[in-house]
Design a protein around this motif. Structure first.
Motif, short mmCIF file in Angstrom:
data_model
loop_
_atom_site.label_atom_id
_atom_site.label_comp_id
_atom_site.label_asym_id
_atom_site.label_seq_id
_atom_site.Cartn_x
_atom_site.Cartn_y
_atom_site.Cartn_z
N LEU A 66 28.77 14.40 -88.54
CA LEU A 66 29.23 13.68 -87.55
C LEU A 66 28.77 14.18 -86.25
N ASP A 118 36.34 12.20 -93.54
CA ASP A 118 35.84 11.71 -92.60
C ASP A 118 36.21 12.42 -91.34
N HIS A 119 36.14 13.41 -91.26
CA HIS A 119 36.83 14.13 -89.79
C HIS A 119 36.13 15.25 -89.70
N ASP A 176 38.96 1.31 -82.36
CA ASP A 176 37.66 1.50 -83.11
C ASP A 176 36.85 2.09 -81.83
N SER A 178 34.23 4.07 -82.95
CA SER A 178 33.11 4.67 -83.61
C SER A 178 31.76 4.38 -82.77
N ARG A 282 34.60 7.25 -84.56
CA ARG A 282 35.37 6.83 -85.28
C ARG A 282 36.29 5.90 -85.42
N MET A 342 34.23 5.45 -92.79
CA MET A 342 33.26 4.82 -92.22
C MET A 342 33.27 3.51 -92.75
#
Length: 719
Positions: A66, A118-119, A176, A178, A282, A342
């Motif tokens: 990331l 996811d972090h 959002d 991301s 993210r 994701m």
């Protein structure tokens, strides 16, 4: 399908393959003295996103990926140190790939951790704290990493006291972030997320009164944009020059016609680059906050908790059920809702419609039903009830005294109740029926059935007025059948109370009607067989249980006129059997409800005058709430005086409210029943139980201050 161990051995290979694809173009750009292009940005970002979607990497690996993706987003496009930092990240990732090839599969690569990785966190699995052996619902939140005693007090304001509380403290919405857009690429009439540094922040005066503007300029490597907040002057002490912020919100054309402007965006102050990974790049969770504890701080805490305890939640749902509905495990569901993976659908997250949300909603209802069913099973198996013979010594002659025939619905419900009473287990039944459907007569049959077998019966109502109404309704039948009865409320005189208590304890009273006074300790029954609780939603569970404890497992029948769909009734009262009287007696007229605006009040009063002139009666109901009871009572008194002198001149206008003494209320109600009072101005004290057939119209003032259940109860008082 790959096994867990086979999938684990593939992770280092997939990571190395990804690094091979990225190393050459990044190294080439670095060797060309920082030359870069949008093609390189797009290539690196797409390769990392695709890898994260297809492979579950350990958390520390995904954190580095990331970081790398963030470096190649457009908002970082001209940073001179970007490629040097990227080479360092690639080096660390190469080392991790080699380590994973030789190491055994770690806890991080298990399927249970899939949704929580996811972090960003640079800690390795080996360095993480070991989960406590204590149950999560027993582990105080102050012992969690990053909390401590002071922050624990803030978390307690949000209802978080334990580790389990924190894990179940789910976001209430998502943003959002991301894709961070560079300021130079902002487009009017679209929503965007930017990251930059604040310049020239401060309050501005406006010509309009009661209007303040807080404006600031936010700058990144590509440009500057003006940001405006309306009527939020406190931001002057929050968003200050030099702070790095992430903003998400609508972009509009500047009012001067040149450039664009962001108006009242969602904002978040972020720290240095290592802190950005939880808050940008993210889909970001947003939590309910309290002063001193922001969503950003909650993300940090929850990320740490998920790393330490995220695999320790015990899943109560069987795997077969999860597979059938394609739901995630509990660990996966909790993690994916705190930190969505994701490609998650933002609209489904914000509408609480993801598989994880569905799974948690089902679990809540499932466990509630399981607990209620278990409690019902235990009560039935462990509690020996009274098996009534129901000889009919009172109920058979009662039929001859009734001036009407029971409806089919009443007879069906009565048969269900009698079947329960004959069984050798305690009855625990909810009787639901609309106002006027005949619940009281059904309950009277049940109580007389118990009295005919030598037991006592108790009927408890939430108010004295309702208790009096029940007494007036059933007293003629009891006198005709020579059934002894006692009336016991808070307004009963000490002398009458002492006499009633002695007769009840001695068994000389067969049927007792009363209010909460029946719950008092000095009320002792000789042989209580059945308890009927009217308007049961007015009583707490403990209050109903307290009356039940005055005998050895008596039958219990609770009644309500509040309309509850059967499925909801089974959810709320899952430990009760449910009977529904779904038919009104013949000849009962339907009730029509009409809404009048404030300026049409005279039309409503005209309807009242018309009904009174035709020999009928009316209610005028005013709201009365505890928080403003004194003011509300004054308003009721003033309204009654005003109506006497204006709208209803020549008519007898009475008034009744809960603060009146019981004998005063009884006097007013008797006068109303006798027709001596034409219009009764009342509070919600008449909500339940008041039955005057000649009252055919009701005006409810300030209807917006009543609940739907109250309005339904009130409309049942007419017709």
């Amino acid at each position: 399908m790959e096994t867990d161990s086979a999938a684990d051995t593939q992770i280092p290979r997939k990571l190395q393959a990804l690094l091979d694809r990225l190393n050459r173009p990044i190294q080439s750009a670095y060797e060309n003295q920082g030359a870069s292009s949008t093609q390189l940005d797009s290539f690196v970002s797409s390769q990392i996103v695709e890898a994260l979607r297809s492979t579950v990497f350990p958390a520390h690996v995904e954190a580095e990926l990331l970081v790398l993706r963030f470096l190649f987003q457009e908002q970082e496009g001209r940073s001179p140190k970007r490629l040097e930092t990227a080479r360092q990240v690639l080096g660390r990732l190469s080392t991790m790939a080699l380590q994973q090839t030789s190491d055994s599969p770690s806890r991080e690569s298990s399927p249970e951790r899939r949704a929580s990785t996811d972090h960003g966190d640079s800690r390795s699995a080996e360095n993480r704290p070991v989960p406590s052996n204590r149950a999560l619902h027993e582990t105080d939140i102050r012992f969690a990493k990053g909390v401590g005693p002071k922050r624990a007090l803030l978390l307690e304001k949000l209802g978080i006291r334990t580790i389990e509380d924190a894990l179940w403290f789910l976001p209430w919405r998502y943003e959002d972030r991301s894709r961070i857009v560079s300021i130079s690429q902002l487009v009017p009439e679209e929503k965007a997320t930017i990251a930059g540094t604040i310049h020239q922040a401060g309050l501005r005066r406006t010509r309009r009164r009661n209007m303040t503007l807080f404006t600031m300029s936010v700058q990144d490597e590509t440009g500057v944009v003006e940001v405006v907040f309306f009527n939020q002057p406190y931001l002057d002490g929050v968003l200050q020059n030099g702070l790095r912020v992430v903003l998400s919100g609508p972009v509009v054309r500047h009012r001067r016609g040149v450039g664009v402007q962001m108006r009242t965006p969602q904002y978040e102050v972020v720290d240095e680059d290592e802190d950005l990974l939880l808050h940008v790049g993210r889909i970001v969770p947003v939590y309910h906050e309290t002063r001193g504890l922001s969503s950003r701080q909650l993300r940090r805490i929850l990320w740490g908790l998920l790393e330490t305890y995220g695999s320790d939640l015990e899943d109560p749902l069987p795997s077969r059920l999860l597979e059938q509905h394609r739901w995630p495990s509990l660990n996966e569901a909790i993690a994916s809702l705190h930190f969505p993976v994701m490609g998650s659908d933002l609209s489904l997250l914000n509408d609480w419609q993801t598989p994880a949300h569905h799974r948690l909603a089902f679990e809540e209802g499932f466990l509630l039903q399981l607990a209620l069913a278990f409690r019902q099973r235990m009560r039935q198996s462990a509690s020996p009830g009274i098996a009534f013979r129901l000889s009919g010594s009172y109920t058979t002659p009662l039929q001859k005294h009734l001036p009407f025939q029971l409806t089919d619905a009443q007879q069906r419900v009565l048969a269900e109740i009698e079947a329960d009473m004959r069984a050798a287990r305690p009855m625990n039944r909810l009787l639901q029926g609309d106002v006027g459907s005949g619940k009281t007569i059904v309950a009277l049959h049940a109580m007389l059935g118990a009295c005919g077998d030598g037991y006592q019966a108790a009927l408890m109502a939430p108010t004295e007025i309702l208790a009096e109404q029940h007494m007036l309704t059933i007293r003629p039948y009891l006198d005709a059948l020579d059934v002894s009865v006692a009336f016991l409320t808070g307004g009963t005189s000490p002398k009458e109370r002492a006499t009633a208590l002695a007769r009840i304890a001695a068994g000389h009273v067969q049927l007792i009607v009363g209010t909460h006074a029946l719950l008092e300790q000095d009320v002792q029954f000789a042989k209580l067989g059945i308890v009927v609780v009217d308007e049961q939603h007015k009583f707490g569970v403990l209050q109903r249980g307290k009356l039940r404890e005055k005998a050895l497992y008596p039958d219990v029948l609770v009644m309500t006129a509040t309309p509850i769909p059967r499925t909801l009734a089974m959810t709320i009262y899952g430990d009760l059997d449910v009977s529904v009287i779904d038919e009104l007696p013949a000849g009962r007229q339907p009730i029509r409800t009409r809404v009048f605006r404030h300026n049409a009040r005279s039309r409503a009063y005209e309807l009242v005058r018309k009904e009174v002139h035709e020999g009928r009666q009316a209610y005028i109901v005013y709201p009365l709430v505890e928080e403003s009871e004194k003011l509300d009572l004054e308003a009721v008194m003033q309204a009654a005086e005003r109506l006497r002198s204006t709208e209803f001149v020549g008519m007898n206008v009475g008034i009744i409210h809960g603060r009146m003494k019981s004998d005063e209320r009884a006097q007013i109600m008797n006068a109303f029943r006798a027709g001596d009072v034409h219009v009764l101005v009342a509070t919600t004290v008449i909500e339940v139980g008041v039955d005057v057939p000649n009252a055919t119209v009701m005006v409810i003032e300030h209807a917006d201050r009543f609940g739907l259940a109250q309005l339904h109860q009130l409309r049942g008082r007419v017709g």
